[in-house]
Write an enzyme that holds these catalytic residues in place. Structure first.
Site, PDB file in Angstrom:
ATOM      1  N   ASN A   1       0.975  -1.251   0.040  1.00  0.00           N
ATOM      2  CA  ASN A   1      -0.048  -0.081   0.036  1.00  0.00           C
ATOM      3  C   ASN A   1       0.830   1.160   0.161  1.00  0.00           C
ATOM      4  OD1 ASN A   1      -3.141  -0.351   0.150  1.00  0.00           O
ATOM      5  ND2 ASN A   1      -2.278  -1.876   1.697  1.00  0.00           N
TER       6      ASN A   1
ATOM      7  N   ARG B   1       2.741   2.294  26.243  1.00  0.00           N
ATOM      8  CA  ARG B   1       2.245   2.398  24.821  1.00  0.00           C
ATOM      9  C   ARG B   1       2.145   3.937  24.572  1.00  0.00           C
ATOM     10  NH1 ARG B   1      -2.617   0.152  24.341  1.00  0.00           N
ATOM     11  NH2 ARG B   1      -2.545   0.608  22.135  1.00  0.00           N
TER      12      ARG B   1
ATOM     13  N   ARG C   1       0.001  -1.892  14.987  1.00  0.00           N
ATOM     14  CA  ARG C   1       0.149  -1.491  16.454  1.00  0.00           C
ATOM     15  C   ARG C   1      -1.130  -0.572  16.564  1.00  0.00           C
ATOM     16  NH1 ARG C   1       4.013  -1.331  20.114  1.00  0.00           N
ATOM     17  NH2 ARG C   1       3.613   0.734  21.133  1.00  0.00           N
TER      18      ARG C   1
ATOM     19  N   LEU D   1      -3.051   2.150  17.762  1.00  0.00           N
ATOM     20  CA  LEU D   1      -2.703   3.852  18.428  1.00  0.00           C
ATOM     21  C   LEU D   1      -3.537   3.923  19.779  1.00  0.00           C
ATOM     22  CD1 LEU D   1      -2.918   5.979  15.203  1.00  0.00           C
ATOM     23  CD2 LEU D   1      -1.076   4.378  15.916  1.00  0.00           C
TER      24      LEU D   1
ATOM     25  N   HIS E   1      -8.493  -1.230   5.799  1.00  0.00           N
ATOM     26  CA  HIS E   1      -8.664  -2.576   6.327  1.00  0.00           C
ATOM     27  C   HIS E   1      -9.229  -3.516   4.979  1.00  0.00           C
ATOM     28  CE1 HIS E   1      -9.814  -5.351   9.395  1.00  0.00           C
ATOM     29  NE2 HIS E   1     -11.062  -5.346   8.729  1.00  0.00           N
TER      30      HIS E   1
ATOM     31  N   ASP F   1     -10.930  -0.432  14.162  1.00  0.00           N
ATOM     32  CA  ASP F   1     -11.322  -0.537  12.860  1.00  0.00           C
ATOM     33  C   ASP F   1     -12.733   0.383  13.021  1.00  0.00           C
ATOM     34  OD1 ASP F   1      -9.474  -2.013  11.755  1.00  0.00           O
ATOM     35  OD2 ASP F   1     -10.355  -4.009  12.477  1.00  0.00           O
TER      36      ASP F   1
ATOM     37  N   GLU G   1      -7.340  -2.123  -2.636  1.00  0.00           N
ATOM     38  CA  GLU G   1      -6.902  -1.270  -1.554  1.00  0.00           C
ATOM     39  C   GLU G   1      -5.871  -0.258  -2.538  1.00  0.00           C
ATOM     40  OE1 GLU G   1      -4.830  -3.453   1.568  1.00  0.00           O
ATOM     41  OE2 GLU G   1      -6.128  -4.717   1.506  1.00  0.00           O
TER      42      GLU G   1
HETATM   43  C1  GRF Z   1      -3.293  -4.671   3.962  1.00  0.00           C
HETATM   44  O1  GRF Z   1      -4.019  -5.914   3.597  1.00  0.00           O
HETATM   45  C2  GRF Z   1      -3.972  -3.806   4.659  1.00  0.00           C
HETATM   46  O2  GRF Z   1      -5.526  -3.835   4.315  1.00  0.00           O
HETATM   47  C3  GRF Z   1      -3.944  -4.222   6.247  1.00  0.00           C
HETATM   48  O3  GRF Z   1      -2.600  -4.701   6.045  1.00  0.00           O
HETATM   49  C4  GRF Z   1      -2.131  -5.197   4.925  1.00  0.00           C
HETATM   50  C5  GRF Z   1      -0.958  -4.492   4.668  1.00  0.00           C
HETATM   51  O4  GRF Z   1      -0.400  -4.759   3.207  1.00  0.00           O
HETATM   52  N1  GRF Z   1      -4.205  -3.120   7.242  1.00  0.00           N
HETATM   53  P1  GRF Z   1       0.968  -3.928   2.872  1.00  0.00           P
HETATM   54  O5  GRF Z   1       2.023  -4.136   3.907  1.00  0.00           O
HETATM   55  O6  GRF Z   1       0.385  -2.527   2.464  1.00  0.00           O
HETATM   56  O7  GRF Z   1       1.255  -5.032   1.557  1.00  0.00           O
END
Ligand code: GRF
Length: 207
Positions: A14, A66, A92, A94, A110, A151, A180
């Site tokens: 991502n 934390r 983690r 937050l 997510h 979430d 994503e």
């Molecule tokens: C993704 O599936 C995202 O939805 C989740 O963690 C994963 C991260 O994947 N929160 P990457 O490290 O971006 O490949």
């Protein structure tokens, strides 16, 4: 120009999608920091390849609480004048230290259609396994603002994929990841163009 920090603990695909989108000029923002809690996260290498500053503060064995950890991260973000934090596989939860200081300026992605299949323990393959077990006909990905509660924040964008009886957690995860990589840069574009308004806990997107 909106200055963006991307937080990642893993492979960082991502993050890569965001870096690529920035380079094609999709959004008028600048990724100025990649942060990780794991010093060997592949995401940090991706940052270096793109000449983006990367910082890791090792969370394993961290001596403070934390909240203290998040205070350090907050100081870092403030010193770098970060406007928007994008969580991208940041493993983690937050604390309010960061959430309050960056209210509605922290996004997360997510791999499911929230509010379904979210919450504690719902990450990675667990999500896709649960979707298949529930015989869902569709799944997808959600970009949302981060509030207290896992979430739980206002949903900004969702992308859908079909789930077939032949899907496995692996094939489903691959399909969802593709979505994503489209919706996260788009959500960042909307933020940079100030098109996202949060009212009474709900997002409205200005056309
Ligand atoms: C993704 O599936 C995202 O939805 C989740 O963690 C994963 C991260 O994947 N929160 P990457 O490290 O971006 O490949």
């Amino acid at each position: 120009m909106i200055k963006i920090a991307v937080f990642a603990s893993g492979g960082g695909t991502n993050l890569q999608a965001l870096l690529d989108a920035q380079e094609t000029g999709l959004f008028k923002g600048k990724i100025g920091l990649v942060f990780s809690n794991l010093p060997d996260a592949k995401a940090l290498e991706r940052a270096e390849t793109h000449r983006v500053e990367s910082v890791a503060i090792t969370s394993k064995g961290y001596s403070g609480s934390r909240e203290e950890y998040d205070k350090e991260v907050l100081r870092l973000c403030q010193a770098k004048k970060i406007d928007l934090i994008c969580l991208a596989g940041y493993m983690r939860i937050l604390t309010p230290v960061l959430i309050k200081a960056y209210e509605y300026r922290i996004m997360n992605i997510h791999p499911a259609l929230l509010p379904k299949f979210g919450g504690e323990g719902m990450y990675g393959h667990h999500v896709h396994e649960a979707v298949i077990k529930a015989k869902e006909k569709e799944s997808g990905a959600t970009v949302h603002f981060v509030i207290e509660g896992v979430d739980a924040g206002p949903i900004i964008l969702q992308g859908h994929v079909k789930v077939f009886p032949t899907d496995t957690p692996q094939t489903l995860s691959e399909k969802v990841l593709k979505v994503e990589h489209l919706i996260y840069p788009e959500a960042v574009r909307l933020f940079c163009e100030k098109k996202i308004i949060v009212n009474e806990g709900k997002v409205r997107i200005i056309p």
